[in-house]
Design an enzyme around this catalytic site. Structure first.
Site, PDB file in Angstrom:
ATOM      1  CG  ASP A 274      -2.194   0.880   0.902  1.00 29.24           C
ATOM      2  OD1 ASP A 274      -2.124   1.718  -0.027  1.00 29.24           O
ATOM      3  OD2 ASP A 274      -3.216   0.764   1.602  1.00 29.24           O
TER       4      ASP A 274
HETATM    5  C1  BGC Z   1      -4.932   3.300   0.055  1.00 32.49           C
HETATM    6  C2  BGC Z   1      -5.092   2.276  -1.034  1.00 32.49           C
HETATM    7  C3  BGC Z   1      -4.895   2.916  -2.372  1.00 32.49           C
HETATM    8  C4  BGC Z   1      -3.538   3.578  -2.415  1.00 32.49           C
HETATM    9  C5  BGC Z   1      -3.211   4.219  -3.746  1.00 32.49           C
HETATM   10  C6  BGC Z   1      -3.660   4.111  -0.104  1.00 32.49           C
HETATM   11  O1  BGC Z   1      -3.614   5.176   0.781  1.00 32.49           O
HETATM   12  O2  BGC Z   1      -4.942   2.653   1.301  1.00 32.49           O
HETATM   13  O3  BGC Z   1      -6.361   1.684  -0.942  1.00 32.49           O
HETATM   14  O4  BGC Z   1      -5.021   1.963  -3.376  1.00 32.49           O
HETATM   15  O5  BGC Z   1      -3.496   4.576  -1.418  1.00 32.49           O
HETATM   16  O6  BGC Z   1      -3.932   5.367  -3.944  1.00 32.49           O
END
Ligand code: BGC
Length: 741
Positions: A274
């Site tokens: 993530d």
């Molecule tokens: C979120 C994810 C997301 C990623 C990319 C993160 O902060 O938890 O769900 O896919 O950002 O934007």
């Protein structure tokens, strides 16, 4: 070398759909020619919302594998050209985006979609989303989000499919199938990403990003199933979650990413971290610096580093020192390349040229509208809905009646609010000319505090035959990092409803929100309540269609609604306990000061609130009524390799066509571990004309009764099962079957 690669790519372009062997040989061809720097670059993902000059330089140096958040096809293609023609290895870039519930055409939030219990519709809406997104060059979506969530304080409950592992598994698979299509290399397909692995939805107190403590048994029984189902359905990628579970951050959890996901489940795809979660090991306190974090995470099985720069900046040194093996690095690179090859990026790296745009096309909007209708749950109706022909004056009011942005919900990054159909826009357009519309908006947005205009509102209400109040939550009240401790309607919305209810006219309350709210008193004072979640682009049209009876509500709650915040977590599939509540507890006024146990007993309940929820999982009304009868189990004794087959008759006993979701739950009294009292194991939507009956045939394979047994092995246990078939998680027809070894 680059020329050779281009020739090679051109040769591959002649090949039809890719066989596994082809994929592998292409990956090996590529990897054979790559330098250490090229390889490390393939493990780095950046956010494209930055200085594009810098991005171009990095691409030229071969330092970028994937870019997220660029949504301009021309920019995507120009960056791709640089990657192909100017980077050392000439490997195409994988463009990605959080496409969680629609791309341009925004669908209801996933929690809303879950209320439809409609696998096929969700699949086709997801396919439309892939068509829209690939039209501008996005080939990888960070979705579906399938975190089981039993705490509505958690803002991200909006993004998933609710509290139940079975429902979430089926619907997550539908999204994967819709995004990836039959063939990942199809120009219209994009890779899905199963996220967030794992237990992220169990954040303590519903505070986003927080610690989770989900024991192994519950991981297997409750949190793993949707992820496993997506592996079985061929999901192309996984995203590790931010949280640490039982002390180990997911992104650095080798047991999770390598043993469970790859060795046990056979996942062949790629794992991305993530956002910054490789570097996140430092604030978690399990790595001293990014170099250490890079080593832990790569060795754990996290292939691509989203945004932390730990791999890009430290893997070379780690390899040189011999603290990370070349073999580990190569395996991660292979998994990234495999995805690019499977997506057909090598043959068709540029954005497809659509002869006709599907973005906001009629067919796409129509599916979005149907899904918004099916996602809406009718929670109460004393007969005021659908609005009768005799109604000649309608008052429409409330802060969500014309909230073009807010009704799109969280993660509507590309939804253009100028395309949103709000309720008032639809009502203005559709209302028959002999019906008078009064529109008043005394609260400019849901958190507005002023009640100055309530007097005028009441005056208008007295002139109306029916009042329709649109209330709820703004977009920003749910989603990532948007948790709440108070789940009541914000601002003066409840006061507005009270003022309206005091006018003695029928009050219809429509709620648009990102989570279950605490709405006991609003339910009480309204004549009808329709819960639409954040319904997306077509939400207003769906509202009109439902309120005026052009379509009939059929949504069912995918999550339990609590009476108050103190009841959280509350979910239907809780376990047998030794002191189970009788159901009559919680009436504090009836408890004497002395010897309270004479009234209370010793049960698992609160003194001050009933042990039951406000509204149970699976609940939802219709404008018609249905009757279930004649449940019969075809084969009441099954073996481990069989399925229990049962039949039930469903009759539409009302006077209009409608759709019921027939739900089958199983439970057992004894097993080697404590088990949920009941668990959803099958469901089916059935559409019936007025007076029509159908016999449904449902089945539950024995393997879906498997659980984490006392010795921690996964499998079934022989025993007797209670089968309950009904229209919600409460009540229903009962029968029995037995599983024999
Ligand atoms: C979120 C994810 C997301 C990623 C990319 C993160 O902060 O938890 O769900 O896919 O950002 O934007």
């Amino acid at each position: 070398m680059k020329r050779l690669l281009i020739t090679l790519l051109a040769a591959f372009a002649l090949l039809p759909a890719l066989a596994q062997d082809d994929v592998e040989s292409r990956v090996e061809e590529l990897i054979f020619r790559m330098t250490l720097d090229d390889k490390i670059g393939q493990l780095h993902q950046i956010d494209g919302r930055t200085d594009l000059g810098k991005v171009c330089d990095m691409i030229r140096k071969g330092q970028i594998s994937s870019i997220m958040n660029i949504v301009d096809a021309a920019v995507i293609d120009s960056l791709q050209r640089i990657a192909l023609e100017e980077s050392p290895a000439g490997i195409p870039i994988l463009f990605s985006r959080d496409i969680v519930h629609g791309f341009k055409t925004i669908l209801p939030i996933p929690l809303g979609q879950a209320a439809s219990f409609d696998d096929a519709l969700i699949r086709s809406a997801a396919r439309n989303t892939a068509l829209e997104a690939t039209e501008i060059g996005i080939k990888w979506a960070f979705a579906p989000m399938m975190d089981i969530a039993r705490d509505p304080r958690w803002g991200r409950i909006a993004e998933g499919f609710g509290e139940d592992p079975y429902l979430a598994s089926r619907l997550a698979v539908s999204v994967v199938e819709g995004y990836q299509g039959e063939d990942l290399s199809d120009e219209l397909s994009m890779a899905a990403c199963a996220k967030h692995f794992v237990a992220y939805g169990a954040a303590e107190g519903g505070r986003d990003y927080n610690t989770t403590y989900v024991p192994l048994r519950s991981l297997y029984d409750t949190y793993f199933p949707p992820f496993k189902a997506c592996v079985d359905a061929g999901v192309a990628s996984f995203m590790s979650s931010f949280n640490d579970n039982d002390g180990v951050p997911a992104t650095g959890n080798k047991w999770l990413l390598s043993e469970v996901l790859r060795e046990d489940w056979g996942f062949q795809g790629m794992v991305v971290s993530d956002w910054g979660s490789v570097g996140g090991l430092i604030p978690h306190g399990v790595a001293g610096d990014k170099k250490e974090a890079a080593k832990i995470c790569l060795e754990a099985g996290c292939d691509m580093d989203m945004m932390s720069y730990s791999y890009l900046n430290h893997l070379k040194e780690l390899i040189a020192e011999g603290s990370v093996s070349m073999q580990t690095l190569d395996e991660a690179v292979r998994r990234v390349l495999r995805l690019k090859v499977r997506l057909g990026l090598l043959e068709k790296p540029y954005t497809r040229k659509a002869s006709e745009s599907v973005i906001y096309s009629e067919a796409v909007l129509e599916t979005a509208c149907r899904l918004a209708e099916e996602s809406s749950v009718l929670l109460k109706n004393d007969g005021v809905l659908p609005i009768a022909e005799e109604v000649k004056t309608v008052l429409v009011c409330g802060p969500m009646a014309d909230a073009a942005y807010d009704q799109l919900g969280t993660w509507a990054l590309d939804g253009d609010k100028t395309h949103t159909i709000t309720p008032i826009a639809a009502i203005r357009r559709e209302l028959p000319s002999d019906v008078k519309l009064i529109y008043a908006n005394p609260l400019s947005y849901p958190r507005a505090q002023s009640s100055d205009d309530f007097k005028a509102l009441k005056k208008a209400a007295r002139k109306a035959d029916v009042i329709i109040a649109f209330v709820g939550e703004e977009q920003m009240m749910s989603g990532e990092a948007h948790s709440l401790s108070n789940l009541h309607l914000q601002g003066q919305q409840s006061e507005m409803l009270e003022a309206l209810a005091s006018c003695g006219k029928p009050l219809v309350t429509v709620i648009m929100a990102g989570r279950p709210l605490v709405i006991g008193s609003e339910l009480e004072l309204s004549n009808a309540v329709l819960y639409m979640w954040h319904p997306g682009t077509m939400g207003g049209q769906a509202a009109y269609n439902l309120l005026w009876g052009l379509s009939n509500p059929s949504g069912k709650l995918p999550v339990t609604f609590p009476r108050n915040e103190g009841q959280i977590p509350i979910y239907y599939n809780h376990k047998h306990t030794s002191h189970i509540a009788k159901g009559t507890e919680g009436n504090l006024d009836s408890v004497p000061r002395e010897k309270p146990q004479s009234v209370m007993g010793h049960t698992s309940s609160y003194l001050d609130v009933a042990p039951t929820p406000l509204l149970p999982f699976g609940f939802g009304l219709s404008y018609t009524t249905f009757e279930l009868s004649n449940l019969r189990v075809d084969n009441p004794v099954i073996s481990d390799s069989e399925a229990v087959v049962f039949y039930v008759d469903v009759k539409n006993t009302g006077d209009r066509e409608g759709c019921e979701v027939v739900q089958a739950y199983v439970g057992r009294k004894t097993a080697s571990t404590t088990r949920p009292m009941k668990e959803l194991k099958a469901y089916e939507r059935v559409s019936l004309k007025a007076g029509e009956s159908k016999t449904l045939r449902l089945e539950i394979p024995a393997e879906s009764l498997a659980f984490c047994r006392k010795d921690m092995s996964w499998g079934t246990e022989p025993g007797n099962y209670v089968l309950t078939v009904g229209t919600s998680s409460e009540g229903g027809l009962r029968s029995y079957f037995k599983l024999e070894k």
